[in-house]
Write a protein that holds these residues in place. Structure first.
Motif, PDB file in Angstrom:
ATOM      1  N   ALA A 102       0.789  -1.159   0.138  1.00  0.00           N
ATOM      2  CA  ALA A 102      -0.132  -0.037   0.098  1.00  0.00           C
ATOM      3  C   ALA A 102       0.650   1.171  -0.022  1.00  0.00           C
ATOM      4  CB  ALA A 102      -0.950  -0.084   1.150  1.00  0.00           C
ATOM      5  N   ALA A 103       1.945   1.320   0.602  1.00  0.00           N
ATOM      6  CA  ALA A 103       2.868   2.192   0.757  1.00  0.00           C
ATOM      7  C   ALA A 103       3.417   2.883  -0.459  1.00  0.00           C
ATOM      8  CB  ALA A 103       4.090   1.979   1.476  1.00  0.00           C
ATOM      9  N   SER A 104       3.686   1.571  -1.471  1.00  0.00           N
ATOM     10  CA  SER A 104       4.013   1.940  -2.804  1.00  0.00           C
ATOM     11  C   SER A 104       3.025   2.739  -3.631  1.00  0.00           C
ATOM     12  CB  SER A 104       4.601   0.640  -3.437  1.00  0.00           C
ATOM     13  OG  SER A 104       3.589  -0.391  -3.749  1.00  0.00           O
ATOM     14  N   VAL A 105       1.745   2.464  -3.163  1.00  0.00           N
ATOM     15  CA  VAL A 105       0.519   2.933  -3.945  1.00  0.00           C
ATOM     16  C   VAL A 105       0.465   4.436  -3.683  1.00  0.00           C
ATOM     17  CG1 VAL A 105      -1.786   3.076  -4.140  1.00  0.00           C
ATOM     18  CG2 VAL A 105      -0.777   0.743  -4.209  1.00  0.00           C
ATOM     19  N   ALA A 106       0.851   4.901  -2.252  1.00  0.00           N
ATOM     20  CA  ALA A 106       0.521   6.116  -1.636  1.00  0.00           C
ATOM     21  C   ALA A 106       1.529   6.921  -1.873  1.00  0.00           C
ATOM     22  CB  ALA A 106      -0.015   6.074  -0.405  1.00  0.00           C
ATOM     23  N   ALA A 107       2.918   6.418  -2.329  1.00  0.00           N
ATOM     24  CA  ALA A 107       3.996   7.231  -2.251  1.00  0.00           C
ATOM     25  C   ALA A 107       4.181   8.243  -3.139  1.00  0.00           C
ATOM     26  CB  ALA A 107       5.305   6.305  -2.760  1.00  0.00           C
ATOM     27  N   PRO A 108       4.655   9.544  -2.898  1.00  0.00           N
ATOM     28  CA  PRO A 108       4.448  10.681  -3.778  1.00  0.00           C
ATOM     29  C   PRO A 108       5.271   9.983  -5.281  1.00  0.00           C
ATOM     30  CG  PRO A 108       5.511  11.214  -1.514  1.00  0.00           C
ATOM     31  CD  PRO A 108       5.522  10.087  -1.703  1.00  0.00           C
ATOM     32  N   GLY A 123       2.442   8.966   2.709  1.00  0.00           N
ATOM     33  CA  GLY A 123       1.477   9.886   1.743  1.00  0.00           C
ATOM     34  C   GLY A 123       0.013   9.648   2.516  1.00  0.00           C
ATOM     35  N   ALA A 124      -0.275   8.569   3.197  1.00  0.00           N
ATOM     36  CA  ALA A 124      -1.505   8.227   3.967  1.00  0.00           C
ATOM     37  C   ALA A 124      -1.916   9.400   4.706  1.00  0.00           C
ATOM     38  CB  ALA A 124      -1.335   7.105   4.407  1.00  0.00           C
TER      39      ALA A 124
END
Length: 479
Positions: free
Chosen positions: A21-27, A383-384
């Protein structure tokens, strides 16, 4: 050969969904950290792809040669075989990647290093025993579990490597750890193949006992076990157990920590011990389980062989218990505490990004069981955005109609499915009030279930003694 009555399933990387999920929300433009470069050896054949080496167990000879040439340092030596500083750093990174556990200061760093090093020493002993028995773990064995991991977390092989690399973890580290677990299972089977027999008479007797216990509460329990091999180790093992307990209380997934640290065969399935009835465990363990609510964890308990940390997954009341059919749900009011987590995608996200964010948010909503867990997940996602509306002095009526509509569907203590907010991202809501406990009534297991449980109890007891004996006889030197 020992009959396999249970499936050994690996559940230790449940935390990977957070990184995915972090890779999705990363800038935009964010780059993952490159993994540390290990010494070149045959083990590196697994780093470029999922790999197909003949034996996935760690190659002690290759590492010893690298150490002899002073390319890497030594953290410990077990029966003459080294554990490198590189391996120790990699496992610390893997723990952080899969559970979010990381040291905040120097004291915590030293304590965590000690925990991981002891586990690596145990795995080195297990590997040496597997090698003594000429056990070979091929890529197909490891691939089977990695494929399950990928499927459960909604990833691809490439995405798995990407999220590991983002935390500096080499794929070979993951594969090696899984290989050692499989090898130890096979070593236990080989050692006790002629001893673990569940006879029909044993099943008859146990089934009668289970029927007699139908009027007792039953518990679905998971465990973390740290063995005390010598009395002088007791205080050190107790400290390790207390640190593990604090990590879990701070949000680390129980099954991930069990996989990393537990010395019981149940570690391979995230610590799952199975279903036990009231009074079946040792008195000190039983007394602690009785006091737990579903989802709670005990502090470390000293019992036979070492320290236990127990997790209550589910509870059933005795057969015949009357369960209310009335709806006891609490109504949503303006004072009901609500929190939200947003995975931002921007005003016009590409369809692939939108779909990936929605998929990851779905996994988060399925696994987060409370507001606290949702906050923990959000803190690990670049980014979350996490919002506690009450602390921002926002009432439910102050929120958008869409948020109010989704919040109205929530039960007390519930987490919503993800939903898109046009032009913004994917939102997940959670109600922070506690739901009234749902009572479930115990139902008798099948004869096959009883036989499987007898088998697991016997093999677990033998395996613990087996490992304790190997550790007592091992020459372990920390550096």
């Amino acid at each position: 050969m020992l009959k396999k009555r249970a499936t050994f399933a690996f559940a230790f990387c449940s935390g990977l969904f957070v990184l995915a999920a972090a890779s999705v929300a990363a800038p935009e433009g964010a780059k993952p950290h490159a993994p540390a470069t290990p010494p070149k050896s045959d083990a590196d054949k697994t780093t470029a792809s999922l790999g197909k080496p003949a034996n996935e167990l760690p190659d002690a000879n290759a590492e010893a040669e690298a150490i002899r040439k002073n390319t890497i340092g030594v953290a410990a030596i077990v029966n003459g075989s080294p554990i490198s500083d590189y391996d120790l750093r990699q496992r610390l990174a893997l723990l952080n990647a899969t559970s979010g556990v990381k040291a905040e200061n120097e004291d915590q760093r030293k304590a965590l290093r000690s925990q991981i090093l002891r586990q690596l020493e145990t795995e080195k002993i297990q590997t040496q025993e597997a090698n003594r028995k000429s056990i070979v773990i091929g890529s197909e064995d490891v691939d089977k579990y990695i494929n399950n991991l990928i499927k459960e977390n909604g990833l691809t092989p490439e995405k798995l490597k990407q999220v590991l690399a983002g935390s500096g973890v080499n794929m070979a580290t993951l594969r090696s750890q899984i290989a050692v677990q499989i090898a130890w299972q096979k070593a236990v089977e080989d050692e006790f193949g002629g001893e673990v027999q569940v006879k029909p008479g044993d099943v008859d007797q146990e089934y009668a006992r289970v029927r007699a216990g139908a009027n007792k509460p039953h518990f679905l329990v998971a465990e973390i076990f740290l063995g005390v091999d010598n009395p002088e180790q007791d205080s050190k093992i107790k400290e390790d157990a207390e640190r593990i307990y604090e990590q879990i209380k701070n949000g680390a997934p129980f099954n991930t920590i069990a996989r990393q640290f537990s010395q019981s065969p149940s570690a391979a399935s995230g610590g799952d011990l199975g279903t036990v009835e009231d009074g079946q465990l040792a008195p000190e363990l039983n007394a602690s389980i009785e006091k737990l609510r579903v989802g709670e964890v005990t502090p470390p308990i000293r019992s036979v062989g070492g320290y236990y940390i127990l997790f209550l997954r589910r509870r059933w009341e005795p057969v015949g218990t009357k369960v209310s059919t009335q709806d006891d749900s609490k109504p949503l009011t303006s004072a009901t505490p609500i929190v939200g987590m947003l995975l931002p995608t921007g005003p016009k996200p590409p369809p692939e990004l939108q779909q990936r964010a929605l998929q990851m948010a779905q996994q988060i909503s399925e696994r987060a069981q409370s507001c606290e867990e949702l906050a923990k997940v959000a803190s690990n996602i670049r980014g979350a955005s996490y919002q506690d509306f009450a602390r921002q002095n926002l009432k439910l009526s102050d929120l958008s109609p869409q948020i109010q509509s989704e919040a109205a569907k929530l039960q007390a203590g519930g987490v919503s499915p993800p939903f898109p907010i046009t032009g913004v991202g994917i939102e997940i809501l959670a109600r922070c009030d506690k739901a009234a406990p749902k009572l479930e009534v115990w139902q008798m297991p099948s004869r096959e279930d009883v036989e499987n449980q007898l088998f697991q109890d016997k093999i677990s007891t033998l395996a613990r003694g087996y490992l304790a004996r190997l550790r007592r006889n091992a020459d372990v030197q920390d550096r």
